[in-house]
Write a protein that holds these residues in place. Structure first.
Motif, PDB file in Angstrom:
ATOM      1  N   LYS A 230       0.830  -1.201   0.000  1.00 44.81           N
ATOM      2  CA  LYS A 230       0.000   0.000   0.000  1.00 44.81           C
ATOM      3  C   LYS A 230       0.865   1.252   0.000  1.00 44.81           C
ATOM      4  CE  LYS A 230      -3.998  -2.029   2.357  1.00 44.81           C
ATOM      5  NZ  LYS A 230      -4.805  -2.059   3.623  1.00 44.81           N
ATOM      6  N   GLY A 231       1.954   1.227   0.761  1.00 43.02           N
ATOM      7  CA  GLY A 231       2.861   2.365   0.802  1.00 43.02           C
ATOM      8  C   GLY A 231       3.513   2.639  -0.547  1.00 43.02           C
ATOM      9  N   LEU A 232       3.692   1.594  -1.348  1.00 42.52           N
ATOM     10  CA  LEU A 232       4.285   1.742  -2.679  1.00 42.52           C
ATOM     11  C   LEU A 232       3.233   2.064  -3.743  1.00 42.52           C
ATOM     12  CD1 LEU A 232       6.837  -1.223  -2.563  1.00 42.52           C
ATOM     13  CD2 LEU A 232       7.351   1.224  -2.445  1.00 42.52           C
ATOM     14  N   GLY A 233       1.995   2.245  -3.306  1.00 41.35           N
ATOM     15  CA  GLY A 233       0.951   2.662  -4.232  1.00 41.35           C
ATOM     16  C   GLY A 233       0.150   1.545  -4.865  1.00 41.35           C
ATOM     17  N   GLN A 234       0.364   0.307  -4.433  1.00 35.85           N
ATOM     18  CA  GLN A 234      -0.391  -0.798  -5.015  1.00 35.85           C
ATOM     19  C   GLN A 234      -1.793  -0.869  -4.420  1.00 35.85           C
ATOM     20  OE1 GLN A 234       0.380  -5.255  -4.245  1.00 35.85           O
ATOM     21  NE2 GLN A 234       1.273  -4.963  -6.279  1.00 35.85           N
ATOM     22  N   LYS A 235      -2.780  -1.132  -5.276  1.00 37.21           N
ATOM     23  CA  LYS A 235      -4.147  -1.351  -4.820  1.00 37.21           C
ATOM     24  C   LYS A 235      -4.271  -2.814  -4.396  1.00 37.21           C
ATOM     25  CE  LYS A 235      -6.087   2.237  -7.804  1.00 37.21           C
ATOM     26  NZ  LYS A 235      -7.048   2.560  -8.893  1.00 37.21           N
ATOM     27  N   VAL A 236      -4.079  -3.030  -3.121  1.00 39.84           N
ATOM     28  CA  VAL A 236      -3.932  -4.382  -2.595  1.00 39.84           C
ATOM     29  C   VAL A 236      -5.189  -5.216  -2.825  1.00 39.84           C
ATOM     30  CG1 VAL A 236      -3.597  -5.736  -0.492  1.00 39.84           C
ATOM     31  CG2 VAL A 236      -2.198  -3.714  -0.903  1.00 39.84           C
ATOM     32  N   MET A 237      -6.361  -4.639  -2.579  1.00 38.93           N
ATOM     33  CA  MET A 237      -7.597  -5.399  -2.745  1.00 38.93           C
ATOM     34  C   MET A 237      -7.801  -5.818  -4.203  1.00 38.93           C
ATOM     35  SD  MET A 237      -8.924  -6.034   0.110  1.00 38.93           S
ATOM     36  CE  MET A 237     -10.410  -6.742  -0.566  1.00 38.93           C
ATOM     37  N   VAL A 238      -7.488  -4.927  -5.125  1.00 29.99           N
ATOM     38  CA  VAL A 238      -7.599  -5.245  -6.554  1.00 29.99           C
ATOM     39  C   VAL A 238      -6.624  -6.355  -6.919  1.00 29.99           C
ATOM     40  CG1 VAL A 238      -7.333  -4.359  -8.901  1.00 29.99           C
ATOM     41  CG2 VAL A 238      -8.402  -2.940  -7.148  1.00 29.99           C
ATOM     42  N   MET A 239      -5.402  -6.256  -6.398  1.00 31.87           N
ATOM     43  CA  MET A 239      -4.387  -7.265  -6.665  1.00 31.87           C
ATOM     44  C   MET A 239      -4.811  -8.621  -6.097  1.00 31.87           C
ATOM     45  SD  MET A 239      -1.507  -7.787  -8.103  1.00 31.87           S
ATOM     46  CE  MET A 239      -0.214  -9.027  -8.129  1.00 31.87           C
ATOM     47  N   LYS A 240      -5.345  -8.601  -4.881  1.00 29.61           N
ATOM     48  CA  LYS A 240      -5.769  -9.842  -4.229  1.00 29.61           C
ATOM     49  C   LYS A 240      -6.900 -10.504  -5.018  1.00 29.61           C
ATOM     50  CE  LYS A 240      -5.691  -9.532   0.181  1.00 29.61           C
ATOM     51  NZ  LYS A 240      -6.031  -9.216   1.584  1.00 29.61           N
ATOM     52  N   LEU A 241      -7.852  -9.696  -5.465  1.00 32.80           N
ATOM     53  CA  LEU A 241      -8.981 -10.229  -6.236  1.00 32.80           C
ATOM     54  C   LEU A 241      -8.510 -10.778  -7.577  1.00 32.80           C
ATOM     55  CD1 LEU A 241     -12.015 -10.684  -6.449  1.00 32.80           C
ATOM     56  CD2 LEU A 241     -12.231  -8.364  -7.377  1.00 32.80           C
ATOM     57  N   ALA A 242      -7.571 -10.062  -8.231  1.00 33.48           N
ATOM     58  CA  ALA A 242      -7.039 -10.525  -9.521  1.00 33.48           C
ATOM     59  C   ALA A 242      -6.318 -11.860  -9.367  1.00 33.48           C
ATOM     60  CB  ALA A 242      -6.089  -9.473 -10.099  1.00 33.48           C
ATOM     61  N   LEU A 243      -5.527 -11.991  -8.305  1.00 30.23           N
ATOM     62  CA  LEU A 243      -4.815 -13.246  -8.061  1.00 30.23           C
ATOM     63  C   LEU A 243      -5.787 -14.384  -7.767  1.00 30.23           C
ATOM     64  CD1 LEU A 243      -1.823 -11.997  -5.854  1.00 30.23           C
ATOM     65  CD2 LEU A 243      -1.728 -12.781  -8.226  1.00 30.23           C
ATOM     66  N   LEU A 244      -6.844 -14.087  -7.016  1.00 27.77           N
ATOM     67  CA  LEU A 244      -7.835 -15.105  -6.705  1.00 27.77           C
ATOM     68  C   LEU A 244      -8.535 -15.595  -7.970  1.00 27.77           C
ATOM     69  CD1 LEU A 244      -9.261 -16.700  -4.451  1.00 27.77           C
ATOM     70  CD2 LEU A 244     -10.928 -14.839  -4.311  1.00 27.77           C
ATOM     71  N   ILE A 245      -8.870 -14.659  -8.862  1.00 33.90           N
ATOM     72  CA  ILE A 245      -9.523 -15.030 -10.120  1.00 33.90           C
ATOM     73  C   ILE A 245      -8.595 -15.886 -10.973  1.00 33.90           C
ATOM     74  CG2 ILE A 245     -10.404 -14.133 -12.315  1.00 33.90           C
ATOM     75  CD1 ILE A 245     -11.444 -11.712 -10.733  1.00 33.90           C
ATOM     76  N   LEU A 246      -7.326 -15.504 -11.066  1.00 37.90           N
ATOM     77  CA  LEU A 246      -6.361 -16.275 -11.842  1.00 37.90           C
ATOM     78  C   LEU A 246      -6.206 -17.683 -11.281  1.00 37.90           C
ATOM     79  CD1 LEU A 246      -3.608 -13.555 -12.412  1.00 37.90           C
ATOM     80  CD2 LEU A 246      -5.039 -14.589 -14.180  1.00 37.90           C
ATOM     81  N   MET A 247      -6.137 -17.778  -9.959  1.00 34.33           N
ATOM     82  CA  MET A 247      -5.990 -19.091  -9.328  1.00 34.33           C
ATOM     83  C   MET A 247      -7.200 -19.975  -9.605  1.00 34.33           C
ATOM     84  SD  MET A 247      -5.780 -20.194  -5.355  1.00 34.33           S
ATOM     85  CE  MET A 247      -7.563 -20.069  -5.311  1.00 34.33           C
TER      86      MET A 247
END
Length: 337
Positions: A230-247
């Motif tokens: 989050k400190g580096l500017g990443q949208k963590v929730m979006v990233m988490k959801l994208a990874l879940l969909i890919l998995m």
């Protein structure tokens, strides 16, 4: 096992794995209840004869098995890698999040209760089961005001997995005659699977693996911790959801074709990490190649151990994976101690 620390060494390692994959692909076409020679493969490719039994067996039986093993092995390995990242647990795999049990539950429902026998249709039901399981896990892991966390996802996955396993057992106990119809789905196998089955999900699987490769640096940031990300500017929730969909796509699509084949997603990421470290830029392509090689070798073993009978693929992967699971668990406990 020696870790490759420099880019040149990692590139060379990829090249060697590609060569090993090609050898395993040829071996998958050649070895089985009946062994064939390279000359037979060359003859089939250059002058296919639809009346030649050798050509028919290689093209209609061995070639689909080889393609399915390559694609699903790579997909399950990458799905396991993503699962371990999402749960931040070295023992993480799609089965921990209920993906396997969700697929099997839907297969059992439609095969046993609705008497669906077309394998090409069952693929879609199994895929649907994986999606439903993932949605349940995500919803259960998000019910608190604090949002989703790795621990909540794991606990939700355990609960969903237990629920689907229980429902599956109830249906089979009430309809024991239908158990034989789903036994090979539950044990996992490539035998009898057609090229049409993998082609139905292959575009999604290939697309998901390509996307995962391009997300390598983003996954490195996410792996550093949610607060740092989050400190580096990443949208963590979006990233988490994208990874879940890919998995879900990778694991669900693979399990829809070959059934409940476990431990691939657990073993391969650890082997890849041993070779190239924790950087996902390299970890993803190594997992893809190692996963394909692993499942090809396992499938060849199913044919050679007790010919002419075949051992279910899931039995072979479990035989290899169970001791590995114990080793990882023991190693993790020793490190925490």
């Amino acid at each position: 096992m020696v870790q490759l620390n420099h880019s040149k060494g990692k590139i060379l390692g990829l090249f060697l794995l590609v060569i090993l994959l090609f050898i395993c692909m040829l071996s998958s076409l050649m070895f089985g209840h009946t062994h064939y020679k390279l000359a037979d493969l060359y003859s089939m490719v250059t002058s296919f004869n639809e009346h030649d039994l050798t050509h028919i067996v290689i093209w209609k039986e061995r070639f689909p098995r080889m393609v399915i093993a390559v694609v699903t092995g790579a997909s399950l390995a990458v799905a396991g890698m993503i699962s371990q990242l999402l749960t931040r647990n070295p023992l993480g795999s799609p089965s921990v999040l209920g993906i396997n049990s969700g697929s099997i539950f839907f297969i059992v429902i439609f095969v046993v209760l609705f008497k669906v026998s077309d394998l090409n249709i069952i693929v879609y039901f199994a895929f649907l089961g994986a999606i439903v399981a993932a949605i349940l896990v995500y919803l259960l892991g998000s019910v608190n005001y604090s949002g989703t966390t790795s621990v909540k996802i794991i606990l939700a996955g355990i609960a969903v997995n237990a629920m689907f396993v229980s429902f599956t057992q109830i249906i089979l106990l009430m309809n024991q005659k239908g158990m034989n119809d789903v036994l090979f789905w539950m044990a996992g196998t490539i035998s009898g699977r057609t090229l049409e089955m993998i082609l139905a999900v292959m575009p999604l699987l290939l697309f998901s693996m390509i996307v995962t490769c391009f997300l390598g640096r983003s996954m490195d940031i996410y792996a550093s911790g949610e607060s740092i990300a989050k400190g580096l500017g990443q949208k963590v929730m979006v990233m988490k959801l994208a990874l879940l969909i890919l998995m879900v796509v990778l694991a669900g699509g693979s399990l829809a074709v070959i059934g409940n084949v476990g431990f691939v997603g657990l073993i391969i990421p650890h082997i890849a990490k041993t070779l190239v470290g924790n950087g996902y830029v390299w970890l993803t392509p190594y997992s893809i190649l190692l996963g394909s090689i692993f499942l090809l070798v396992a499938d060849i073993c199913t044919r050679l151990i007790n010919p002419p009978a075949e051992i279910p693929l899931g039995v072979i992967t479990a035989f290899i994976g169970a001791p590995f699971f114990i080793y990882i668990a023991f190693k993790g406990g020793r490190m925490r101690g």
